[in-house]
Design a protein around this motif. Sequence first.
Motif, PDB file in Angstrom:
ATOM      1  N   TYR A  92       0.823  -1.212  -0.117  1.00  0.00           N
ATOM      2  CA  TYR A  92      -0.044  -0.177   0.069  1.00  0.00           C
ATOM      3  C   TYR A  92       0.885   1.328  -0.065  1.00  0.00           C
ATOM      4  O   TYR A  92       0.585   2.211  -0.550  1.00  0.00           O
ATOM      5  CB  TYR A  92      -1.051  -0.062   1.207  1.00  0.00           C
ATOM      6  CG  TYR A  92      -1.759  -1.192   1.411  1.00  0.00           C
ATOM      7  CD1 TYR A  92      -2.517  -1.723   0.275  1.00  0.00           C
ATOM      8  CD2 TYR A  92      -2.437  -1.756   2.480  1.00  0.00           C
ATOM      9  CE1 TYR A  92      -3.336  -2.702   0.065  1.00  0.00           C
ATOM     10  CE2 TYR A  92      -3.349  -2.561   2.563  1.00  0.00           C
ATOM     11  CZ  TYR A  92      -3.822  -3.120   1.346  1.00  0.00           C
ATOM     12  OH  TYR A  92      -4.789  -4.186   1.450  1.00  0.00           O
ATOM     13  N   ASP A 115     -15.395   4.660  13.003  1.00  0.00           N
ATOM     14  CA  ASP A 115     -14.808   3.632  11.971  1.00  0.00           C
ATOM     15  C   ASP A 115     -14.643   4.290  10.581  1.00  0.00           C
ATOM     16  O   ASP A 115     -14.223   3.558   9.640  1.00  0.00           O
ATOM     17  CB  ASP A 115     -16.142   2.526  11.776  1.00  0.00           C
ATOM     18  CG  ASP A 115     -16.475   1.740  12.879  1.00  0.00           C
ATOM     19  OD1 ASP A 115     -15.493   1.391  13.718  1.00  0.00           O
ATOM     20  OD2 ASP A 115     -17.558   1.565  13.114  1.00  0.00           O
ATOM     21  N   LEU A 116     -14.728   5.824  10.666  1.00  0.00           N
ATOM     22  CA  LEU A 116     -14.527   6.352   9.271  1.00  0.00           C
ATOM     23  C   LEU A 116     -12.913   6.774   9.263  1.00  0.00           C
ATOM     24  O   LEU A 116     -12.430   7.033  10.002  1.00  0.00           O
ATOM     25  CB  LEU A 116     -15.220   7.891   9.295  1.00  0.00           C
ATOM     26  CG  LEU A 116     -15.022   8.654   8.173  1.00  0.00           C
ATOM     27  CD1 LEU A 116     -15.819   7.962   6.846  1.00  0.00           C
ATOM     28  CD2 LEU A 116     -15.741  10.020   8.484  1.00  0.00           C
ATOM     29  N   ASN A 117     -12.355   6.643   8.011  1.00  0.00           N
ATOM     30  CA  ASN A 117     -11.066   6.843   7.804  1.00  0.00           C
ATOM     31  C   ASN A 117     -10.954   8.300   7.874  1.00  0.00           C
ATOM     32  O   ASN A 117     -11.518   8.958   7.041  1.00  0.00           O
ATOM     33  CB  ASN A 117     -10.770   6.634   6.137  1.00  0.00           C
ATOM     34  CG  ASN A 117      -9.188   6.767   5.881  1.00  0.00           C
ATOM     35  OD1 ASN A 117      -8.591   7.659   6.552  1.00  0.00           O
ATOM     36  ND2 ASN A 117      -8.936   6.014   4.929  1.00  0.00           N
ATOM     37  N   ILE A 131      -8.556  16.115   9.995  1.00  0.00           N
ATOM     38  CA  ILE A 131      -8.035  14.672  10.371  1.00  0.00           C
ATOM     39  C   ILE A 131      -8.311  14.570  11.705  1.00  0.00           C
ATOM     40  O   ILE A 131      -8.741  13.843  12.585  1.00  0.00           O
ATOM     41  CB  ILE A 131      -6.474  14.437  10.087  1.00  0.00           C
ATOM     42  CG1 ILE A 131      -6.601  14.159   8.462  1.00  0.00           C
ATOM     43  CG2 ILE A 131      -6.227  13.102  10.694  1.00  0.00           C
ATOM     44  CD1 ILE A 131      -5.285  13.920   7.880  1.00  0.00           C
ATOM     45  N   LEU A 191      -8.809  10.681   7.050  1.00  0.00           N
ATOM     46  CA  LEU A 191      -8.466  11.083   5.885  1.00  0.00           C
ATOM     47  C   LEU A 191      -9.653  11.741   4.845  1.00  0.00           C
ATOM     48  O   LEU A 191      -9.500  12.671   4.154  1.00  0.00           O
ATOM     49  CB  LEU A 191      -7.576  10.402   4.851  1.00  0.00           C
ATOM     50  CG  LEU A 191      -6.708  11.089   3.751  1.00  0.00           C
ATOM     51  CD1 LEU A 191      -5.933  12.061   4.251  1.00  0.00           C
ATOM     52  CD2 LEU A 191      -5.970   9.742   2.896  1.00  0.00           C
ATOM     53  N   TYR A 192     -10.805  11.185   5.188  1.00  0.00           N
ATOM     54  CA  TYR A 192     -11.792  11.563   4.367  1.00  0.00           C
ATOM     55  C   TYR A 192     -12.461  12.893   4.858  1.00  0.00           C
ATOM     56  O   TYR A 192     -12.588  13.853   3.930  1.00  0.00           O
ATOM     57  CB  TYR A 192     -12.973  10.705   4.349  1.00  0.00           C
ATOM     58  CG  TYR A 192     -12.760   9.288   3.644  1.00  0.00           C
ATOM     59  CD1 TYR A 192     -11.769   9.100   2.935  1.00  0.00           C
ATOM     60  CD2 TYR A 192     -13.518   8.218   4.232  1.00  0.00           C
ATOM     61  CE1 TYR A 192     -11.684   7.917   2.148  1.00  0.00           C
ATOM     62  CE2 TYR A 192     -13.439   6.744   3.514  1.00  0.00           C
ATOM     63  CZ  TYR A 192     -12.441   6.806   2.410  1.00  0.00           C
ATOM     64  OH  TYR A 192     -12.341   5.628   2.081  1.00  0.00           O
ATOM     65  N   SER A 202      -3.857   2.618   4.484  1.00  0.00           N
ATOM     66  CA  SER A 202      -4.452   1.749   4.205  1.00  0.00           C
ATOM     67  C   SER A 202      -4.992   1.536   2.980  1.00  0.00           C
ATOM     68  O   SER A 202      -4.814   2.107   2.059  1.00  0.00           O
ATOM     69  CB  SER A 202      -5.669   2.030   5.357  1.00  0.00           C
ATOM     70  OG  SER A 202      -6.508   2.889   4.833  1.00  0.00           O
ATOM     71  N   SER A 247      -8.273   1.721   1.967  1.00  0.00           N
ATOM     72  CA  SER A 247      -9.103   2.693   1.899  1.00  0.00           C
ATOM     73  C   SER A 247      -8.313   3.993   1.345  1.00  0.00           C
ATOM     74  O   SER A 247      -8.870   4.783   0.524  1.00  0.00           O
ATOM     75  CB  SER A 247     -10.238   2.985   2.917  1.00  0.00           C
ATOM     76  OG  SER A 247      -9.419   3.382   4.030  1.00  0.00           O
ATOM     77  N   ASP A 248      -7.277   4.414   1.872  1.00  0.00           N
ATOM     78  CA  ASP A 248      -6.367   5.384   1.420  1.00  0.00           C
ATOM     79  C   ASP A 248      -5.725   5.233   0.086  1.00  0.00           C
ATOM     80  O   ASP A 248      -6.052   6.227  -0.509  1.00  0.00           O
ATOM     81  CB  ASP A 248      -5.108   5.275   2.363  1.00  0.00           C
ATOM     82  CG  ASP A 248      -5.330   5.866   3.682  1.00  0.00           C
ATOM     83  OD1 ASP A 248      -6.472   6.477   4.163  1.00  0.00           O
ATOM     84  OD2 ASP A 248      -4.608   5.452   4.660  1.00  0.00           O
ATOM     85  N   ARG A 272      -0.544  11.040   3.793  1.00  0.00           N
ATOM     86  CA  ARG A 272      -0.245   9.801   4.565  1.00  0.00           C
ATOM     87  C   ARG A 272       1.049   9.511   4.445  1.00  0.00           C
ATOM     88  O   ARG A 272       1.694   8.785   5.245  1.00  0.00           O
ATOM     89  CB  ARG A 272      -1.093   8.895   3.760  1.00  0.00           C
ATOM     90  CG  ARG A 272      -2.519   8.961   4.054  1.00  0.00           C
ATOM     91  CD  ARG A 272      -2.479   8.380   5.722  1.00  0.00           C
ATOM     92  NE  ARG A 272      -3.761   7.982   6.107  1.00  0.00           N
ATOM     93  CZ  ARG A 272      -4.351   7.930   7.345  1.00  0.00           C
ATOM     94  NH1 ARG A 272      -3.349   8.193   8.285  1.00  0.00           N
ATOM     95  NH2 ARG A 272      -5.377   7.376   7.778  1.00  0.00           N
ATOM     96  N   SER A 320     -11.810  14.616  12.961  1.00  0.00           N
ATOM     97  CA  SER A 320     -12.476  13.451  12.647  1.00  0.00           C
ATOM     98  C   SER A 320     -11.990  12.455  13.937  1.00  0.00           C
ATOM     99  O   SER A 320     -12.916  11.680  14.520  1.00  0.00           O
ATOM    100  CB  SER A 320     -11.942  12.642  11.428  1.00  0.00           C
ATOM    101  OG  SER A 320     -12.608  11.688  11.236  1.00  0.00           O
TER     102      SER A 320
END
Length: 285
Positions: free
Chosen positions: A13, A67-69, A52, A71-72, A137, A139-140, A199, A55
């Motif tokens: 990744y 549970d949310l990334n 970040i 980075l979103y 990750s 999702s990233d 990241r 969040s």
Amino acid sequence: MITDLWTYSFLRYAFIAALVIGFTAPLIGSFIVVRRMSLIADALSHMTLAGISFSLFLGQYIALFADLNPLYMGTLISVLAALGLNWLRGKYVHFQELSIPIMMSAGMGLSAIFISLSRGFSVDLSTLLFGSISAVSQSDITLIVSVAVLTFLVILIFYKQLLFLSFDEEQAKVSGLPSTMLHLLFMFIVALVIAVSMRIVGTLLVSSLITLPVAAALRFTSSFKQTILWSIIFGEVATIGGLVLAYDLDVAPGGVIVLIAVGILAAVMALEKVMSFKKKEVQHE
């Protein structure tokens, strides 16, 4: 590291992220530098950090954010900050550079508040500031690749218009070019690229990856397309080389990536000096 790529998924990744970021950051950085907006990356990266940390703070009290990334949220705040920068530029027509320290200060202040209110984040603060190999990750990767594809398509479709706007904004407006729409689109893409680059590189160093490869390329290229090409080459060398060295040395990748980029710039300037000296010798003969 090469052999470990097939063993550890987090390394794969990180490698993919570095490869993609090494392409997109210098690509968008070429337009940023030409437009003399190099410090915009610092302002947006600090707002991304605020998003970040916000969040992660909410994740301690709201299950949805747990549970949310993060980075979103960081990406969303970065995009909103880009729109805010554009609004501030309109308010300070004759002092447009003021918009950058205003936004940067807001980002730093918000980050400090959310971090201080935290009972302990799920990630190390140094990861946010200087990047991490293990932080990337799946999702990233989805987000990073999506942003890269979108960035490439925007540059490909609006290349001539963005180039015109970058070199002569006033003339672009006079010629009837939809400069406001193009500027907003450009700021939107810049915000996305900066957010996803954090990241690997981290908040404090992301602007270096955007500007240093371009600075090196500008020393010897004769056209804008050549500048973009060599910026991307230097960016890839810095990100991939920095990732490998960071893994071997067990240090944050952001610092190593930036130092390699600085080394490339220093090498290019030294080579330029040598070539100039040799050229003078030939002329004297």
